[in-house]
Structures are given as structure tokens and as C-alpha cells.
Write a protein that holds these residues in place. Structure first.
Motif, PDB file in Angstrom:
ATOM      1  N   PRO A   1      34.160  33.422  45.631  1.00  0.00           N
ATOM      2  CA  PRO A   1      35.287  33.625  44.684  1.00  0.00           C
ATOM      3  C   PRO A   1      34.786  34.113  43.315  1.00  0.00           C
ATOM      4  CG  PRO A   1      35.596  31.594  45.906  1.00  0.00           C
ATOM      5  CD  PRO A   1      34.229  32.069  46.251  1.00  0.00           C
ATOM      6  N   ILE A   2      33.688  33.536  42.834  1.00  0.00           N
ATOM      7  CA  ILE A   2      33.193  33.953  41.512  1.00  0.00           C
ATOM      8  C   ILE A   2      32.745  35.405  41.552  1.00  0.00           C
ATOM      9  CG2 ILE A   2      31.449  33.504  39.750  1.00  0.00           C
ATOM     10  CD1 ILE A   2      31.372  30.608  40.711  1.00  0.00           C
ATOM     11  N   LEU A   3      32.004  35.762  42.590  1.00  0.00           N
ATOM     12  CA  LEU A   3      31.508  37.136  42.704  1.00  0.00           C
ATOM     13  C   LEU A   3      32.652  38.117  42.890  1.00  0.00           C
ATOM     14  CD1 LEU A   3      28.466  36.503  45.071  1.00  0.00           C
ATOM     15  CD2 LEU A   3      28.351  37.156  42.664  1.00  0.00           C
ATOM     16  N   ALA A   4      33.634  37.771  43.747  1.00  0.00           N
ATOM     17  CA  ALA A   4      34.744  38.678  44.020  1.00  0.00           C
ATOM     18  C   ALA A   4      35.554  38.923  42.752  1.00  0.00           C
ATOM     19  CB  ALA A   4      35.633  38.091  45.117  1.00  0.00           C
ATOM     20  N   GLN A   5      35.871  37.841  41.989  1.00  0.00           N
ATOM     21  CA  GLN A   5      36.641  38.029  40.767  1.00  0.00           C
ATOM     22  C   GLN A   5      35.879  38.871  39.748  1.00  0.00           C
ATOM     23  OE1 GLN A   5      39.965  36.807  40.311  1.00  0.00           O
ATOM     24  NE2 GLN A   5      39.739  38.386  38.705  1.00  0.00           N
ATOM     25  N   ALA A   6      34.547  38.680  39.664  1.00  0.00           N
ATOM     26  CA  ALA A   6      33.752  39.465  38.726  1.00  0.00           C
ATOM     27  C   ALA A   6      33.774  40.948  39.101  1.00  0.00           C
ATOM     28  CB  ALA A   6      32.313  38.958  38.711  1.00  0.00           C
ATOM     29  N   PHE A   7      33.673  41.239  40.382  1.00  0.00           N
ATOM     30  CA  PHE A   7      33.712  42.637  40.814  1.00  0.00           C
ATOM     31  C   PHE A   7      35.070  43.252  40.543  1.00  0.00           C
ATOM     32  CE2 PHE A   7      30.233  41.512  44.049  1.00  0.00           C
ATOM     33  CZ  PHE A   7      29.250  41.894  43.167  1.00  0.00           C
ATOM     34  N   VAL A   8      36.185  42.479  40.828  1.00  0.00           N
ATOM     35  CA  VAL A   8      37.540  43.003  40.604  1.00  0.00           C
ATOM     36  C   VAL A   8      37.752  43.301  39.129  1.00  0.00           C
ATOM     37  CG1 VAL A   8      39.997  42.410  40.678  1.00  0.00           C
ATOM     38  CG2 VAL A   8      38.549  41.937  42.647  1.00  0.00           C
ATOM     39  N   ASP A   9      37.299  42.390  38.251  1.00  0.00           N
ATOM     40  CA  ASP A   9      37.479  42.615  36.806  1.00  0.00           C
ATOM     41  C   ASP A   9      36.703  43.855  36.348  1.00  0.00           C
ATOM     42  OD1 ASP A   9      39.038  40.353  36.755  1.00  0.00           O
ATOM     43  OD2 ASP A   9      37.436  39.030  35.985  1.00  0.00           O
TER      44      ASP A   9
ATOM     45  N   LEU B   1      37.685  36.303  52.823  1.00  0.00           N
ATOM     46  CA  LEU B   1      36.352  36.641  52.334  1.00  0.00           C
ATOM     47  C   LEU B   1      35.342  35.577  52.725  1.00  0.00           C
ATOM     48  CD1 LEU B   1      37.173  38.010  48.743  1.00  0.00           C
ATOM     49  CD2 LEU B   1      36.623  39.330  50.789  1.00  0.00           C
ATOM     50  N   GLN B   2      35.780  34.279  52.623  1.00  0.00           N
ATOM     51  CA  GLN B   2      34.836  33.203  52.923  1.00  0.00           C
ATOM     52  C   GLN B   2      34.632  33.022  54.426  1.00  0.00           C
ATOM     53  OE1 GLN B   2      36.655  30.014  50.574  1.00  0.00           O
ATOM     54  NE2 GLN B   2      34.891  30.130  49.137  1.00  0.00           N
ATOM     55  N   ALA B   3      35.562  33.530  55.195  1.00  0.00           N
ATOM     56  CA  ALA B   3      35.420  33.410  56.641  1.00  0.00           C
ATOM     57  C   ALA B   3      34.507  34.498  57.222  1.00  0.00           C
ATOM     58  CB  ALA B   3      36.805  33.483  57.300  1.00  0.00           C
ATOM     59  N   TYR B   4      34.246  35.501  56.463  1.00  0.00           N
ATOM     60  CA  TYR B   4      33.442  36.634  56.933  1.00  0.00           C
ATOM     61  C   TYR B   4      31.947  36.311  56.767  1.00  0.00           C
ATOM     62  CZ  TYR B   4      31.967  41.495  57.461  1.00  0.00           C
ATOM     63  OH  TYR B   4      31.368  42.659  57.878  1.00  0.00           O
TER      64      TYR B   4
ATOM     65  N   ASN C   1      31.318  46.558  47.550  1.00  0.00           N
ATOM     66  CA  ASN C   1      31.978  47.764  48.053  1.00  0.00           C
ATOM     67  C   ASN C   1      33.400  47.468  48.509  1.00  0.00           C
ATOM     68  OD1 ASN C   1      29.625  49.157  47.549  1.00  0.00           O
ATOM     69  ND2 ASN C   1      28.866  48.955  49.651  1.00  0.00           N
ATOM     70  N   ILE C   2      33.586  46.336  49.202  1.00  0.00           N
ATOM     71  CA  ILE C   2      34.935  45.978  49.695  1.00  0.00           C
ATOM     72  C   ILE C   2      35.869  45.718  48.525  1.00  0.00           C
ATOM     73  CG2 ILE C   2      36.201  44.155  50.901  1.00  0.00           C
ATOM     74  CD1 ILE C   2      33.900  44.050  52.906  1.00  0.00           C
ATOM     75  N   MET C   3      35.334  45.066  47.431  1.00  0.00           N
ATOM     76  CA  MET C   3      36.197  44.800  46.279  1.00  0.00           C
ATOM     77  C   MET C   3      36.585  46.102  45.579  1.00  0.00           C
ATOM     78  SD  MET C   3      36.858  41.574  46.136  1.00  0.00           S
ATOM     79  CE  MET C   3      37.028  41.765  47.912  1.00  0.00           C
ATOM     80  N   GLU C   4      35.661  47.056  45.511  1.00  0.00           N
ATOM     81  CA  GLU C   4      35.989  48.321  44.860  1.00  0.00           C
ATOM     82  C   GLU C   4      37.062  49.052  45.658  1.00  0.00           C
ATOM     83  OE1 GLU C   4      33.736  52.317  43.114  1.00  0.00           O
ATOM     84  OE2 GLU C   4      32.653  50.894  44.407  1.00  0.00           O
ATOM     85  N   ARG C   5      36.947  49.038  46.995  1.00  0.00           N
ATOM     86  CA  ARG C   5      37.955  49.712  47.828  1.00  0.00           C
ATOM     87  C   ARG C   5      39.301  49.010  47.722  1.00  0.00           C
ATOM     88  NH1 ARG C   5      34.942  50.026  51.819  1.00  0.00           N
ATOM     89  NH2 ARG C   5      35.643  48.303  53.129  1.00  0.00           N
TER      90      ARG C   5
ATOM     91  N   THR D   1      48.448  41.830  42.355  1.00  0.00           N
ATOM     92  CA  THR D   1      47.534  41.026  43.157  1.00  0.00           C
ATOM     93  C   THR D   1      46.713  41.948  44.037  1.00  0.00           C
ATOM     94  OG1 THR D   1      49.195  40.754  44.875  1.00  0.00           O
ATOM     95  CG2 THR D   1      49.055  39.032  43.170  1.00  0.00           C
ATOM     96  N   LEU D   2      45.544  41.467  44.411  1.00  0.00           N
ATOM     97  CA  LEU D   2      44.607  42.256  45.204  1.00  0.00           C
ATOM     98  C   LEU D   2      44.943  42.135  46.676  1.00  0.00           C
ATOM     99  CD1 LEU D   2      41.818  43.841  44.902  1.00  0.00           C
ATOM    100  CD2 LEU D   2      40.818  41.714  45.752  1.00  0.00           C
ATOM    101  N   ARG D   3      44.861  43.259  47.374  1.00  0.00           N
ATOM    102  CA  ARG D   3      44.980  43.240  48.819  1.00  0.00           C
ATOM    103  C   ARG D   3      43.834  44.029  49.404  1.00  0.00           C
ATOM    104  NH1 ARG D   3      46.894  47.493  51.676  1.00  0.00           N
ATOM    105  NH2 ARG D   3      47.637  49.319  50.508  1.00  0.00           N
ATOM    106  N   LEU D   4      43.348  43.556  50.538  1.00  0.00           N
ATOM    107  CA  LEU D   4      42.212  44.194  51.182  1.00  0.00           C
ATOM    108  C   LEU D   4      42.655  45.478  51.847  1.00  0.00           C
ATOM    109  CD1 LEU D   4      40.408  41.119  52.780  1.00  0.00           C
ATOM    110  CD2 LEU D   4      39.874  42.274  50.631  1.00  0.00           C
TER     111      LEU D   4
END
Length: 980
Positions: A849-857, A878-881, A892-896, A905-908
Motif C-alpha cells: 500500500p505504501i509503495l502503490a500510493q507513492a507511485f500513484v502520487d 495488489l497484495q494477493a499478487y 509499471n502497473i501503477m503508471e498504467r 479513484t484508481l482502477r487497474l
């Protein structure tokens, strides 16, 4: 008395007494003069060289007692060795040991060496003949009872003669054989002829056969000459020691004149030279030997120097080469002249002419005798008139003074010089003494008495007091006057006024004192050096500059060259030659070693000295101590060098930074709060302050580069750059150049010098990513840098030393690579000093969660939009992967996702399925490396292991031959390996 008339008794008695009286002295003399024995010992055949006849005739002509002369040829010119000389000594001892030998006359150096070294007939005096002085001086140290006559070194004298007759000569071919003695003579000639370097070139022909010499002399250019020394044995081993075949053949076929050094060669083909005459040398040595036989000690007799050398020429050869006799030096001897008609019948012609002249004289004698007296009287009268006319009008004061000191004649010029008329001197002869200044009168009176006694004296200078009271300097010259060829009739004198000259001399002396006063107190070292190298003047400042007093240079002029450092000596010698030749040249800077051993920098300036009427009279030099200035220049040069090095370093770093600017911000952050990450940060803090080499291991995408940046940022080199190199991205042929740099021209395309990453990272940190991809060659060079901190650029020979902290990273298991032979074990130990393993993302899913939010910001900020929220469903996905690509895949997934999310809100973009997780490969599956190895083997077998060229393996695989060889070495493919 009639033939048959008997002799009267008184006449018979008288004849008997006369015979007894005449025979008595002869018998007495024979008893008083015992026979003496002379042994002539030679290493050259005496009958061939002409020594035998000359020595025998000279000894017998001057001997005061009967002589027994024995000649011995040692054969040392052809044979040598311990056994030969031992047998020779035994033979001679048996032959002459029982006799009383009064004198040994030695011809040639090897014979003298035999006498001295073998101690042959000790105590018998030895006289040398035809032996250079250096051999005689060395022998006298071991056997003092040696003397003799030595000839000069006629080689240089003959070279000077050759160059005077043929001034355009550029090369001289020296004919010498291949025997050890002739080769030693060639080495001696190189020393003797060294002063001619630069003026004429010498060609030594020791290594040629006679045929080769003959061929070379046939093709000589017009600027060449030939010097025939000797040819006893040529390069093929042929012996010519007892014939003149070599000289005859060479003289017959040569294009240029042949000169020589020995009279025995005259008439055999040489044109001539300053020749050593065997007869003159033998005669001189025989004269010394006669003194020894007369009772003089050989050790008391000095060597008779410079004997036997005389310019001699062959008349037919002079005619052959068109050389006139008038061109020859004075005193030259010309042999073998062709007899003219006059030479053949001069006696008959002379007798006929003499008879004719005698008859004419008888006819005209009376007439001549009658007229001779009248003519003589008239000539005497005319001569007297001419003499008086000349004497009366000469500028000098001429006089004729009789032995009684009265004057026969005084010229009118005496009044111009002294103020007194001729009549006053004729009336009072003592007036000449009275006008001499009192201080100079004793010396003049002594001179006057001597010349009136008929002696020849040099001119005398003195002062006179004129009639007006002025003091004048005069010079008096006298010559005796003889009448009828014998009768002394006084002296003829000439007095010249030299007052002006004396004033000039005084002014010159004053000027010299002023110059010396100025020069003696100058700070620089001043000197005046004559053309022959000696010094006219040296200022005292030389002692301050070099530590040697002026007297040392006057006594030893070569000292100036000796104190010059060897590295600067050639340039200084060239400068010195030019300055002594009168050239105007610029100053020169060089180093000297002072008397106390210190090295000093000096600057020398020279100007030619020209004396009126004498031309060039040397050079005036000035030597200044510039040590302090040179030290300043060296320090400034060193400072400029340091500035240039820092400038290059700065440019290299700027180049690196321009190449390595990161396109994204915040890449140097390690985010998370899990225990694996905390342990990782703990390990980073442990090793960062030290300079220890670190090996970072981890899967692809785990952030090994961020770990390296954190270690550098927390270390002592944080103010210096972190230089990064991706080893996997380096082409095999350029990896070494990229890491260690290259010199200009090291390989095709190396247009300039380039610094490698290690040079750029000096005093900084170097990050080697994917270090396991380096070739074995680069691994070996990397090992040396890690061990010693030293390396060389590609194409360079200078060893560079750097201080670099190395951080390496790899996603391979290097231990397995070492076991497989693909990675050097010693390099592995050097890199694995402090290993750090970066945990994969699947082992710290709480940090997602910390890494994903940092990448999104970050990505939202880049796109200029508001930050997006992370729904719980997205976080759960994300945590299940399993994240096989680790943090890089998450980024890369967060940028896409940011790109496709249109709301707040973010959607994959795509669902994350477990199928993307890492699953074990089937047991039968092959690795990519195995498949590559199999493919390369198949292509090599199909091309029959042809690597390069058309239809070669490299062309079929679409790679360079060098790349193919690198891959074969890495995959352990050798010729003959069969595909699986």
C-alpha cells in the motif's frame, strides 16, 4: 826500382818496423773491445718489412765493438695461445740462455708483450722499434729497463693529408682484415678518427672478403677515398700476410685513389700518405740501442718520440690520379720516378757542358776580370747614394755606430725624434746616452755594450728626454755591420718613436682594468674563452654559481663540460661548438652539478669576440644562476597540471551526470515498514560509513540500485558522485574501454582519449550493476583494480592509480556461476566482502500500500492531475499478487492504472491473476542459456566450425565474430563439442 832488383836491407828493415807499428794498435784495440750480442726479436717477418737490413746496417755502422746480431721471428702475428708461447719461451731460453745477450731489440707490440709477460732474459736491456707509445709505457711499468723510439699516430696525419688534397671528400673506406689483431686496429681507429665525426664518414671493411672489397671499390663515387691499413686475413679466412695480392688487386680496380700508412705499401698501389718508414724507425731505434751498448742504462734514456713519419708518395700513382707535385706538402718525398733522358745520361751531358763552359771561361775570363772591378766600384758608389737617400728620408732614426762608439752615419730623422741634429751627435757621440732617461739608462747601456760587441739582441724599448724637455718612448733595433764578410765594423741601429703606441697600450691597460673591475664584481659568471677552449678570463662569480674557483677552470678547461648534467650535455656541446665557431646564437638553459653536489639551473649566453686584424678570437660568455626561477616555473607548471587534472575530472563528471540524469524524481527512496526492509536498512547503515566493497544480491526489480544509492548517500564519499555502470548493457568489445578508458587511436573509432568509469569515480563510488555479465578478460582486469587500485587504459602503457569504492549488484547466484566456471572465484571473494540481499516484494506485501500510493502520487503529479485514491479492492488485488517483477512491476502497473483511471479513484487497467506468479518450470524445460548453447552448436556443426567469412557461423547467427567468440567462451563451447 826495377822489378827483378832485390830490395836493399835498410829498406826491408824500415818496412818491417812500419808494419809492426801499424799492427800494434789494431791488436790492442781488438783486445780492449770484446764482442757484443744483439738479439732482434720481431712478430713480423723482418725480411718482408725491411727492418732487418736497416737495423743491421745502422747498428754495425755506429758500433764501437764487433757485434753479433741474431734475428728471431716469433710468429705471434699468426699464432697465439698459452701453449705456443710456452714452447716458444723454452726454445729461446735453450738457444740464448747460455749466452751473454747485451741488448734485445723488439719489433712490434706482440713481441714486446711476449718479452715482458714471459720475463724473457730478465736483466737484459730492451729497445723497442715500430711500437706505439701506449704499449711501451705500459711495458716500462713492469720492466723498467725498456726504452726505444716510438713513431707518431700517423693515421690522423694521413687523413688530414687526404682531406687537404681532396677537400670534397665525404666518405673514407678503411681496408682492414678480419683477424683479431686487425679488428682491434679497427676499434683503435674508431677512437683516433672520432674528431672527424660530422666532417667525413668512415666505412670499416673488416667483415668483407677480398672479392667484396674489390667490388665495392669499383663502384666508389667521386666523394670517396680509400685508406689501406692492412689485410692479413679477409672475412673468408684467406691468408695474405706474406704477399701484396690484396693491395695490388684493389689498386688495379679502384675508382678512387688509395692512401696508406706504411712505406712497404709504396709502389704496390697506394698513392702515398704520411708513412711510417721502417728504415727511419729502425735507424732511430738502432741509435738508441747503440747508446745502451755504449754503457747507458735503458731506464735512464727517454723515449725517442715521433720518429719515422714523413709524407711520401708514389710517382706513377700521382700521374695516374692527376696530382701535381706542387700540390704536395713541403718536405714530401716522391719515390719511383721515371728516369728522363737527362736522368739517364746526366754525367755525359754534364761533362760536355762543363768542357764547353770551361773553354768559354778560359776565353772570357780575362775580359770579365778586367771589367768586374770597375763595375763593382760603380755599384758601390750607386749603393751608397741609394742607401743614404733611403736612410735620409726614412721616418725612423737610422745610424751606423763604430765599435769606438763614434758615428759613421746618422739620418736626419734623429732631429724630428729627439730635437738634436745629426751634427750634434756626430760631434758628441755621448749625447745618445745622455738623452736616455736616467731610470732606463742601465738597461740601455747594457744593451749598447752588447751590440757593440757584435751580439744579436732583440729590440729594446726605453724613454728619451728631447731637446724641448718632452719624454718620448722609443724602440731601438741593432744589427752588426761586417766588412768583407768577417771584419766587425760596428752596429747599424734604428730608433723608432713609439710614444703613440705606448699611449694606446696604456689606454688599453686602463680599459682592461676597468673591464676586469666591472666583470669581477658582476653577479653573473663572466668569461672569455679562446677558440682552442682555454680561458682568457673567468670572473670570481663562478665560485658562487658552481663552487669552483676561477683557477680550476684555467688549469682544466674541460671542467666546464664535466659539471654539465649528462642529460643536458649533448645540447650544451652543440651550443659550445657554435659559439666557439663565431656563430651568433640564442642563450641556452641547462643544469650543472656544483662542487657540493647540488644541481643548479643556469642560463648561458655567448657573443663572438673579434679582434681587429686577428679575426675571431673566441667567445665572451655569461652564465647566470636561474635555479630559483626554474623552481618557480616547475611549481607553476605543477599547479597548472593539477588545475588541468581537476578540470578534466570536472568535465568527466559533468559528462557522466548529463548521461545519467534520472527521468524521475524520488528514485532514491526506500519505502516500507516491514521487518525485511528494516533489516535491509540496518545492513545499509552498518556498511555505509566504511569504504568496504559491497555485493548487492536480489531478484530483478527489487531495487538494488536504490540500495547502492543509499549506501553512497550515507557514506563518507557522499559529496562525490555515484558512478553507475550497467554491465549487462555493455557490448563485449567495448566493456573494457567503458570501464577503464582508452587512448587516442587504441582501436578503430577511438578519435580522442576517453576516461573510463573508474577514472571518473576516483575518490567516489562506482556502482557495477549486473556484474555477473562481465567477460572473463574484463573480470581479470577488474580484479587487479580491486586488489591494487591500479589499471591501464586500453592502448596505453601508463599505469593509473585510483581510490574507488566499488558496489556491485547481480540477480545471479554467483556461487553457482563460480562452480560452473563462468565467474572468477578470486573476483567473487573480492566482491563478497559485505553481501546484502534485497528481499523480493512478495516477502514484504505489507509495504505494497505504501509503495502503490507513492507511485500513484508521483505519476499524478507528472500528469498535472489530482492524486487518486486507492480502493480497498485494488489493494487486496495488489497484495494477493505474487509480483514476479517485484517493485519495478508494481511501478509499471501503477503508471498504467493512472493513465486509464478517469475518476477520482484508481482502477487497474487489467486484472491481476495468480497465473502471472512465479511457477516452477517443468523438469524437462531448458533454460534460455541452454537453448542458446544448443543453437550455436548446431550452426557451428553445419558450417564445419567456420566462424568468419561468407556462410560462416557469425554471418548465419547475425552477430560479429568477436561477439560469437565471447558467447562461445561464456557457454563453454569448444571445437569438437557435439550438440545434445
Amino acid at each position: 826500382m826495377p822489378r827483378n832488383q832485390p830490395m836493399r836491407p835498410w829498406r826491408a828493415l824500415l818496412w818491417t818496423l812500419l808494419l809492426l807499428v801499424a799492427g800494434a794498435p789494431a791488436a790492442s784495440t781488438a783486445e780492449e773491445a770484446p764482442r757484443q750480442t744483439v738479439l732482434v726479436l720481431s712478430s713480423v717477418p723482418l725480411d718482408v718489412t725491411g727492418f732487418q737490413e736497416a737495423i743491421h746496417s745502422a747498428l754495425k755502422a755506429g758500433a764501437k765493438a764487433p757485434l753479433d746480431i741474431y734475428d728471431e721471428y716469433t710468429g705471434l702475428d699468426r699464432f697465439s695461445g698459452e701453449a705456443f708461447e710456452t714452447n716458444l719461451l723454452r726454445l729461446y731460453n735453450e738457444k740464448y740462455g747460455r749466452w751473454k745477450v747485451d741488448l734485445i731489440l723488439v719489433v712490434s707490440p706482440s713481441a714486446l708483450d711476449f718479452v715482458v709477460k714471459r720475463n724473457f732474459l730478465p736483466g737484459v736491456p730492451v729497445v723497442t722499434c715500430y711500437i706505439p707509445r701506449r704499449f711501451v709505457d705500459a711495458a716500462r711499468e713492469k720492466r723498467p729497463e725498456i726504452t726505444g723510439a716510438v713513431h707518431p699516430q700517423n693515421g690522423p696525419m694521413t687523413i688530414d693529408l687526404m682531406l687537404s688534397l681532396f677537400p670534397k671528400t665525404r666518405r673514407i673506406h678503411l681496408v682492414l682484415g678480419a683477424s683479431p689483431y686487425e679488428r682491434s686496429q679497427a676499434e683503435r681507429a674508431r677512437v683516433l678518427f672520432a674528431p672527424y665525426a660530422g666532417r667525413v664518414e668512415f666505412d670499416y671493411m673488416n667483415d668483407l672478403t677480398l672479392d667484396q672489397m674489390e667490388a665495392r671499390l669499383k663502384a666508389l663515387p667521386d666523394e670517396d677515398l680509400v685508406y689501406y691499413a692492412m689485410l692479413a686475413t679477409d672475412a673468408s679466412g684467406r691468408d695474405f700476410s706474406r704477399n701484396y695480392e690484396p693491395l695490388n688487386r684493389l689498386a688495379k680496380n679502384t675508382r678512387r685513389p688509395i692512401f696508406g700508412g706504411n712505406t712497404v705499401d709504396l709502389g704496390q698501389g697506394i698513392i702515398g700518405g704520411v708513412l711510417i718508414s721502417q728504415s727511419l724507425s729502425a735507424k732511430a731505434s738502432a741509435e738508441v740501442g747503440l747508446q745502451v751498448l755504449a754503457g747507458r742504462k735503458a731506464s735512464d734514456l727517454p723515449l725517442l718520440l715521433n720518429t719515422g713519419a714523413v709524407p711520401m708518395f708514389d710517382w706513377p700513382q700521382l700521374k695516374r690520379w692527376g696530382i701535381r707535385e706542387a700540390w704536395l706538402p713541403a718536405g714530401s718525398i716522391v719515390n719511383n720516378r721515371e728516369a728522363s733522358l737527362w736522368d739517364a745520361h746526366w754525367k755525359e751531358f754534364s761533362l760536355a757542358i762543363g768542357l764547353f763552359v770551361l773553354e768559354s771561361l778560359l776565353v772570357a775570363g780575362l775580359v770579365i776580370q778586367l771589367r768586374s772591378r770597375r763595375r763593382t766600384e760603380r755599384e758601390l758608389a750607386k749603393a751608397e747614394v741609394r742607401y743614404r737617400t733611403v736612410a735620409d728620408f726614412t721616418h725612423d732614426w737610422e745610424f751606423w755606430q763604430r765599435p769606438d762608439e763614434s758615428f759613421e752615419y746618422i739620418s736626419p730623422s734623429c732631429e724630428q725624434i729627439s730635437g738634436y741634429s745629426p751634427a750634434e751627435f756626430l760631434a758628441t757621440p755621448q749625447l745618445l746616452q745622455q738623452v736616455v732617461v736616467e731610470a732606463d739608462r742601465p738597461a740601455w747601456s747594457h744593451h749598447q755594450r752588447s751590440v757593440l760587441d757584435g751580439q744579436f739582441l732583440t729590440p729594446i724599448e726605453f724613454r728619451i728626454l728631447t731637446k724641448d724637455g718632452d719624454v718620448r718612448w722609443v724602440e731601438q733595433t741593432n744589427n752588426p755591420v761586417q766588412v768583407d764578410g768577417a771584419h766587425f765594423a760596428g752596429t747599424r741601429g734604428s730608433i723608432r718613436d713609439i710614444t703613440t703606441r705606448k699611449e694606446i697600450e696604456r689606454e688599453l691597460a686602463d680599459a682592461e682594468v676597468r673591464y676586469r673591475t666591472v666583470a669581477d664584481f658582476t653577479y653573473d659568471w663572466e668569461y672569455w674563452q679562446r677558440p682552442d677552449g682555454t680561458f682568457e678570463y673567468i670572473s670570481p662569480a663562478c665560485a658562487r654559481v658552481c663552487g669552483y674557483a676561477p683557477e680550476a677552470f684555467r688549469e682544466t678547461p674541460e671542467l666546464l663540460g664535466r659539471i654539465v648534467l649528462e642529460g643536458d650535455l649533448p645540447a650544451w656541446q652543440a651550443h659550445q661548438r657554435d659559439s666557439l665557431a663565431g656563430k651568433v646564437i640564442s642563450s641556452i638553459e641547462f643544469r650543472i652539478r656544483a662542487r657540493d653536489g647540488q644541481v643548479r639551473w643556469v642560463e648561458q649566453s655567448n657573443n663572438p669576440v673579434h679582434m681587429e686584424g686577428h679575426g675571431l678570437d673566441g667567445t665572451r660568455g655569461s652564465i647566470r644562476d636561474i635555479t630559483a626561477r626554474k623552481q618557480g616555473e616547475l611549481e607553476l607548471k605543477q599547479a597548472y597540471g593539477e588545475i588541468a587534472a581537476l578540470k578534466d575530472q570536472l568535465e568527466a563528471e559533468n559528462t557522466y551526470y548529463r548521461e545519467k540524469i534520472q527521468a524521475e524524481e524520488g528514485s532514491n527512496e526506500l519505502l516500507g515498514a516491514t521487518d525485511p526492509l528494516k533489516y535491509l536498512l540496518y545492513r545499509i547503515r552498518q556498511v555505509a560509513p566504511s569504504g568496504t566493497t559491497v555485493l548487492i544480491q536480489g531478484e530483478t526489480g527489487t531495487g538494488k540500485e536504490l540500495v547502492a544509492e543509499a549506501i553512497h548517500r550515507l557514506g563518507s564519499r557522499q559529496d562525490r558522485p555515484l558512478v553507475k555502470v550497467n554491465c549487462a548493457a555493455l557490448p563485449p568489445g567495448l566493456a573494457e574501454s567503458e570501464l577503464f578508458g582508452h587512448e587516442k587511436g587504441a582501436f578503430t573509432g577511438a578519435q580522442t582519449q576517453r576516461k573510463g568509469r573508474f577514472e571518473v569515480a576516483d575518490q567516489a563510488t562506482l556502482f557495477l550493476d549486473e556484474v555477473g555479465e562481465l567477460s572473463p578478460e574484463v573480470q581479470a582486469k577488474l580484479l587487479r583494480v580491486l586488489q591494487d587500485g591500479e589499471f591501464q587504459r586500453v592502448g596505453g602503457d601508463r599505469t593509473l592509480k585510483v581510490d574507488v569504492r566499488v558496489i556491485a549488484a547481480t540477480n545471479r547466484d554467483l556461487a553457482k556461476e563460480v562452480a560452473a566456471g563462468r565467474f572468477r572465484e578470486d573476483l567473487w571473494y573480492r566482491l563478497n566482502v559485505f553481501p546484502i540481499t534485497v528481499p523480493p516484494l512478495r516477502e514484504r506485501k505489507e509495504d505494497i500500500p505504501i509503495l502503490a500510493q507513492a507511485f500513484v502520487d508521483r505519476f499524478c503529479q507528472h500528469q498535472g492531475r489530482a492524486s487518486l485514491g486507492l480502493p480497498k479492492s485494488v489493494l487486496q488485488s495488489l497484495q494477493a499478487y505474487d509480483w514476479p517483477g517485484n517493485v519495478r512491476e508494481l511501478q509499471n502497473i501503477m503508471e498504467r492504472a493512472v493513465l486509464v483511471s478517469e475518476r477520482s479513484t484508481l482502477r487497474l487497467a487489467d486484472p491481476l491473476t495468480s497465473g502471472k506468479a512465479i511457477t516452477p518450470a517443468p523438469a524437462s524445460a531448458k533454460t534460455l542459456m541452454d537453448m542458446e548453447r544448443q543453437h550455436i552448436l548446431q550452426v557451428l556443426v553445419s558450417t564445419r566450425w567456420k566462424l568468419e567469412g561468407p556462410q560462416g557461423a557469425a554471418e548465419l547467427l547475425g552477430m560479429k565474430p568477436s561477439t560469437l567468440r565471447h558467447r562461445m567462451a561464456k557457454l563453454e563451447i569448444e571445437r569438437g563439442t557435439e550438440p545434445a
